[in-house]
Write a protein that holds these residues in place. Structure first.
Motif, short mmCIF file in Angstrom:
data_model
loop_
_atom_site.label_atom_id
_atom_site.label_comp_id
_atom_site.label_asym_id
_atom_site.label_seq_id
_atom_site.Cartn_x
_atom_site.Cartn_y
_atom_site.Cartn_z
N LYS A 42 12.77 35.37 49.71
CA LYS A 42 13.40 33.93 49.68
C LYS A 42 14.92 34.32 49.74
N ALA A 43 15.58 35.44 49.59
CA ALA A 43 17.22 35.68 49.93
C ALA A 43 17.67 35.37 50.95
N PRO A 44 18.74 34.89 51.04
CA PRO A 44 19.60 34.52 52.41
C PRO A 44 19.54 35.80 53.07
N LEU A 45 19.70 35.75 54.39
CA LEU A 45 19.84 37.09 55.22
C LEU A 45 21.07 37.58 55.08
N PHE A 46 22.10 36.91 54.73
CA PHE A 46 23.50 37.37 54.30
C PHE A 46 23.47 38.34 53.21
N MET A 47 22.65 37.96 52.23
CA MET A 47 22.69 38.80 51.14
C MET A 47 21.96 40.25 51.22
N SER A 94 31.09 50.37 58.43
CA SER A 94 30.50 49.59 57.50
C SER A 94 30.23 48.12 58.04
N LEU A 95 31.05 47.76 58.79
CA LEU A 95 30.94 46.34 59.42
C LEU A 95 29.72 46.50 60.44
N ILE A 96 29.67 47.56 61.36
CA ILE A 96 28.76 47.74 62.18
C ILE A 96 27.47 47.84 61.57
N TRP A 97 27.18 48.49 60.34
CA TRP A 97 26.08 48.70 59.69
C TRP A 97 25.40 47.08 59.35
N PHE A 98 26.57 46.37 59.10
CA PHE A 98 25.98 44.83 58.57
C PHE A 98 25.49 44.36 59.74
N GLY A 99 26.04 44.46 61.05
CA GLY A 99 25.52 43.94 62.14
C GLY A 99 24.13 44.44 62.46
N ILE A 100 24.01 45.92 62.41
CA ILE A 100 22.62 46.54 62.65
C ILE A 100 21.62 45.98 61.53
N CYS A 101 22.24 45.85 60.40
CA CYS A 101 21.06 45.11 59.43
C CYS A 101 20.57 43.96 59.99
N PHE A 102 21.57 43.05 60.59
CA PHE A 102 21.06 41.48 60.99
C PHE A 102 20.25 41.86 61.95
#
Length: 118
Positions: A42-47, A94-102
């Motif tokens: 139930k956590a937001p995708l951003f989190m 780290s910003l790239i990793w955030f995009g890859i996580c998305f």
């Protein structure tokens, strides 16, 4: 195995090389991302992406300190990147990793992922 092979293939396509340590790091990371998905439904995708990014960056730092700094394998070097720590992690990646996580949370890990593969 899926995480390790996928990342190594991506690295070979983009960099022309990889290192066996990346297979293990990426496998560990995909397992953690699957755990986030299963435990934080139930956590937001951003989190989820933020937590995944922190974990990936931590794994990258640990593996970098071992394989790059201790054993001098020169798997990667971020020392010329802005906001780097010991040349092992940096803000741009780290910003790239955030995009890859998305991408992983939206396309790879579905709600029933853990039932299919684990």
């Amino acid at each position: 195995m899926l995480g390790g092979q996928s990342y190594c293939t991506l690295e070979i396509i983009t960099r022309g090389r990889t290192h066996y340590s990346m297979y293990f790091a990426a496998g560990l990371i995909l397992l953690f991302l699957e755990l986030i998905s299963a435990e934080m439904k139930k956590a937001p995708l951003f989190m989820k992406c933020l937590l995944g990014t922190i974990f990936i960056t931590a794994v990258e730092f640990i593996f970098g300190c071992v394989f790059n700094l201790k054993y001098n394998f020169a798997v990667w070097d971020y020392s010329k990147q802005p906001f780097n720590i010991l040349g092992q992690i940096c803000l741009p990646f780290s910003l790239i990793w955030f995009g890859i996580c998305f991408i992983i949370f939206k396309l790879v890990i579905k709600e029933d992922f853990h039932r299919r593969f684990i």
